[in-house]
Each structure stands twice: as C-alpha cells, then as structure tokens.
Enzyme design. Structure first.
Site, PDB file in Angstrom:
ATOM      1  N   ALA A  41      24.991  48.275 -30.750  1.00 27.20           N
ATOM      2  CA  ALA A  41      25.599  47.844 -29.431  1.00 27.20           C
ATOM      3  C   ALA A  41      26.475  48.812 -28.970  1.00 27.20           C
ATOM      4  O   ALA A  41      26.857  48.818 -27.679  1.00 27.20           O
ATOM      5  CB  ALA A  41      26.367  46.366 -29.922  1.00 27.20           C
ATOM      6  N   LYS A  42      26.966  49.811 -29.677  1.00 29.68           N
ATOM      7  CA  LYS A  42      27.740  50.807 -29.178  1.00 29.68           C
ATOM      8  C   LYS A  42      29.062  50.347 -28.718  1.00 29.68           C
ATOM      9  O   LYS A  42      29.358  50.732 -27.461  1.00 29.68           O
ATOM     10  CB  LYS A  42      26.990  51.743 -28.620  1.00 29.68           C
ATOM     11  CG  LYS A  42      25.868  52.501 -29.518  1.00 29.68           C
ATOM     12  CD  LYS A  42      25.193  53.406 -28.756  1.00 29.68           C
ATOM     13  CE  LYS A  42      24.028  54.226 -29.793  1.00 29.68           C
ATOM     14  NZ  LYS A  42      22.954  53.422 -29.891  1.00 29.68           N
ATOM     15  N   ARG A  43      29.873  49.291 -29.246  1.00 28.23           N
ATOM     16  CA  ARG A  43      30.675  48.658 -28.502  1.00 28.23           C
ATOM     17  C   ARG A  43      32.227  49.173 -28.860  1.00 28.23           C
ATOM     18  O   ARG A  43      32.330  50.392 -29.564  1.00 28.23           O
ATOM     19  CB  ARG A  43      30.751  47.014 -28.925  1.00 28.23           C
ATOM     20  CG  ARG A  43      29.503  46.292 -28.513  1.00 28.23           C
ATOM     21  CD  ARG A  43      29.727  46.401 -26.987  1.00 28.23           C
ATOM     22  NE  ARG A  43      28.903  45.199 -26.616  1.00 28.23           N
ATOM     23  CZ  ARG A  43      27.378  45.269 -26.218  1.00 28.23           C
ATOM     24  NH1 ARG A  43      27.000  46.441 -26.570  1.00 28.23           N
ATOM     25  NH2 ARG A  43      26.781  44.083 -25.877  1.00 28.23           N
TER      26      ARG A  43
END
Lengths: 288, 288
Positions: free
Chosen positions: A95-97
């Site tokens: 998700a690369k949050r």
C-alpha cells in the site's frame, strides 16, 4: 498469544521450503484469453492465481492499486480475496502508506484491522513518527521503502547525504541512510525494508548496514533482477529475522507467475500459473 | 476543452475570495455528540461538514485513510461524498500515492477516473518515473510531498544532500532538492508541492527555489502553523500558477473547521461548522 510476524513467516517458509512471495497485481490489460477486462474478470483471475500458486508461496502480496482502480467494488473484491488466504500464510498489503499522526492511525485500522494484513509497505519520507502506528504492533510488520526496483529510483534514493556526527552516521546515499535510520525504528522486530533486486550491489550494501532487518525484494521476474545476489545477501544475518527459516527474506514475483510466456504447454491458465509458481519456488529456496 | 486544474482553482478562488481548502478527515473518535462512532456517523457528519462549509471553500480535500478505515463500505461512502461536490469546486484526493510503472497507472485510474479527483497528493521517494502517470494529464494535478507538517518531518526531509554539478544544483536540504527537482517534472502546470505551515522559514525558501509551483499547505489550525507567513510566501510568483486569483495557493483546514472548541454558540453542529469555515475563509483571503 499470536506469534510475531517474523515467526509466522519463518514457519511458512519452513513448510514450503521457499522465500517466494506471490504478488497479486491483476491488470485488466494483461489478463489471459477468456477473462473479461473488468472487475469480474480481474477477481476471477486473481482468485484462480491465488488458488493455483498458494501451495508454492511463503506469503501473498496484493498491490492495493489494482483493486482500488475499480473503486469501492474493487476494494470489496480485495476483501473477498483476503478471506481466501489461510491464517498461516502471511498476507502483505502493498500500500506504500504513511501520513501524519492521526491519519497513520486510521491507515493502521484500514490495513491491519479491517483488511486483516499481517504486514504492509510504507514510505519513509515523513519520518518514523508518521509510520509509528504502522510499526507499533508486536504481531504485525511494516516494510519501509529503501531502494526500490523502478527505473529512476535513484533520483532521490541515490543522493548523497552529509555525515551526521551526533548520530554517528557517515556521509552516504539516501537509501543507505534510510536503512541505517529504520534499523532504529519501532519497538523491535516490527520493521523491515523494501530493496529491489534490480540493484544487487545496493542490496548487499544495505544488508551490511542493517543485518537484522527483514527484506521484501521486488524486481526479479518481469523487471529482470537476478536471483543469485538476492539469495546471497537477502536473508538477515542478525537478530530475530535471522533465526528462522528464510532469514526473514521474501522475494516477490507477480507478473512472472501471472503472465503467460511465448510458449505454454497447458490449455488451462491456472495450470500454467501453478507450473510457473512451482518453478519460481524452486529457484527461490530457503537457504538459511 | 476542460480548463487546466490551475485555471479551475483560480476561478473558484476568485468566486469565493479565499484560498481555504476544506479538509475532510472524519475521525469517529472526534465526532460531536449525536453521531454514532461508526461509518454511518462518519458519513453523516462528513456530508454535513461539506454542505455547511462548501460556500466558504476554494477546494475540498478528503484524506482517503479516514474512509479506507471502514473498508470497501467506507470507500463507497467517499464516492457518495465526492458526488456531492460540484464540478466547479476542485476535489483533491489526499492519498500520498506513487509506485512503480504499471501500478502508478492503476493509481491514476483509481483516483482520477473512478473517484473523479481533480488533484492528488503523491510521495517523491520513488522519483519522477513512479508518479509520471499521476502528473501526465493536462487537466489534473499532483501535489508532491516536499516539507510536511508533522513532528519529525525533518528526519529525512532536512538531511543535507551533496551538490549535483551536472544538474547545477547546490548542496541543500533534501526537501529543497525535492522542490528543485519537482520543478522539472511533468509536461508543465500539472505538479505542485505540499509544504507545511509549521515550517514557515522552509516555506519561504521553497518558494524562492520553485516560484512557479502551486503550494498545498497543511498545518494551520489544529497543528498550530501561523497564517501570515503562508499568505506572504504561499502564492506562486511565476508561471501559470501566479496568473490567477490566489496564486495557486491552497491552505488546508480540517479539524479547525470540523472540531468544536471549548465555547460554541449554536446548538446545531453544522451551524458551528459554517461559522468556523466562514472565519477561516476570512483569515485566508485571496491576496494576489
């Protein structure tokens, strides 16, 4: 009490004998014949890939964007896919949050509590405080982007940053500094790194800087990264990640398993998926 | 032909006389009395805030995490909220995305085509190539994280990077280099910067480095950033962003509008929201 993420991953790697992470990135433009180029086709294909390849995978990693591209209906399909993954297979939400305080707390709820991810990917740019809620749980895990596998990854990641005399950190490239800093993040054994196979020398250097951080390695398969350097330097050499089978390593293959090559023996697309997954698992054995 | 994002934003700023961006970050823990702490309460409150504050806002910016925290049902609520925003009000999806090639393409589909965002926020860590699909459309816009408003933002963003003699870029802090590089990204007039009000000196420096990039400024209100330096240095001073009303500036207020203070005159929560939004619009006038 639930075992920590690294212990669950090690158990699954031991059971399957591989460090293969099954990436699920269903792009409607790349579906095989017989699947509609819409959410129904994407969901049917993703479910079939999961079922066919799961026996050969140490973990499963969907990239959320391929489901979010169909809006709330796509996210519902992702939730159904997640429900098909057994509890003993680590589920990594790519998700690369990461965001400021209260927002990161809600991201943790979204990914860990609602989607039920065992691990997530996060961006380092906002600093540790912005991802603290995502790496603060003893039974979950966050992989911080360090040296990514894409073309142009070096534009920022390879910039040389100055020595930090207070923290005793040398002048080095930004991705090296990220590795050095991330090694100090979190309560312990909840954070690792994303390091692309397309940069094998950097991967070896990062391993030397951060011997105890587990690596999630994209970039073999369709992106062309070599396997041998990843197997040589990917496993952790210290700490909890180094103890179990696989050394905490996960090597992701998505298109290399999902996409047909020029010559394919079987008429059944999922038989072809299973064949490719078995072959990738063989090429990505547990070595330590 | 649709006017570019900056022209649409300038028209709305001219019509409302403000650079206020209405942030919609509905946290169930902070809802006023009378709203259930679930998705139903969050959706009812968010819709009420939007309706009450919209007349005083140049743009609307939901942070996706507050909807994603309720899974696919939450994303569906966000889609319903988006449908309530008129076409002449820029809708900024605060998503902080960016990923390798094909994934970023699907993120653009998710945010621009499916959700219908006019602009998005993106992370710079993977480089221009990883956000190209998000800043390649002439009628949309992407704000790249530069100097964020959170505690600990400087951990990476303030690291000093070495001089780049080829690109003629001096030794400077990472966020300054990001500004300098982002000024070269995209086909023109599709990319700006996120610069926090909590770092006013950095904001002035970034403006000098990148006179033509539009700024999205979080951090006034609940986070305590001062307004005056933002109004002084926030508007663009060159290029297309500098031409229209507001100079491309958006100053986000979320909790400062949604959250009740210690003394509130009205019994109607949305009358209180409207009062606070009107006051913030007054404090954030179009100055150029």
């Amino acid at each position: 009490m639930t075992a920590g993420y690294l212990a669950r991953l090690a158990a699954r790697s031991a059971a399957t004998g591989t460090v293969l992470c099954l990436g699920i990135d269903p792009d409607p433009a790349r579906l095989p014949a017989g699947f509609s180029r819409d959410l129904d086709g994407v969901e049917r294909f993703a479910a079939g890939v999961l079922e066919a390849a799961l026996p050969f995978a140490a973990a499963v990693k969907p990239n959320l964007a391929f489901f979010e591209a169909f809006g709330s209906a796509g996210v519902a399909a992702l939730e159904r896919l997640r429900a098909k993954v057994p509890a003993d297979v680590p589920f990594v939400a790519d998700a690369k949050r990461g965001d400021i305080g209260t927002t990161a707390t809600r991201q943790a709820v979204a990914l860990f509590d609602v989607l039920g991810a065992d691990a997530v990917t996060v961006s380092p740019y906002l600093g540790e405080a912005a991802v603290a809620p995502l790496l603060g749980r003893g039974d979950r895990y966050a992989y911080v982007l360090c040296r990514t596998s894409n073309d142009g990854a070096g534009e920022l990641q390879d910039l040389v940053v100055a020595e930090d005399t207070n923290a005793k950190m040398p002048a080095e490239r930004l991705h090296e500094r990220v590795a050095r800093r991330v090694a100090t993040w979190g309560p312990g054994d909840t954070v690792g790194l994303v390091v692309g196979a397309t940069a094998p020398e950097e991967l070896a250097t990062i391993r030397a800087i951060a011997p105890a951080l587990a690596f999630l390695v994209p970039g073999v398969g369709a992106q062309g990264g070599a396997v041998d350097p990843v197997l040589a330097h990917g496993p952790a050499t210290a700490g909890a990640a180094a103890v179990g089978s696989g050394g905490g390593l996960l090597v992701n293959v998505s298109r290399g398993i999902a996409d047909d090559g020029p010559e394919e023996a079987s008429d059944d697309p999922f038989e072809r998926v299973a064949t490719r997954a078995r072959e990738w698992a063989r090429r990505l054995p547990v070595l330590r």
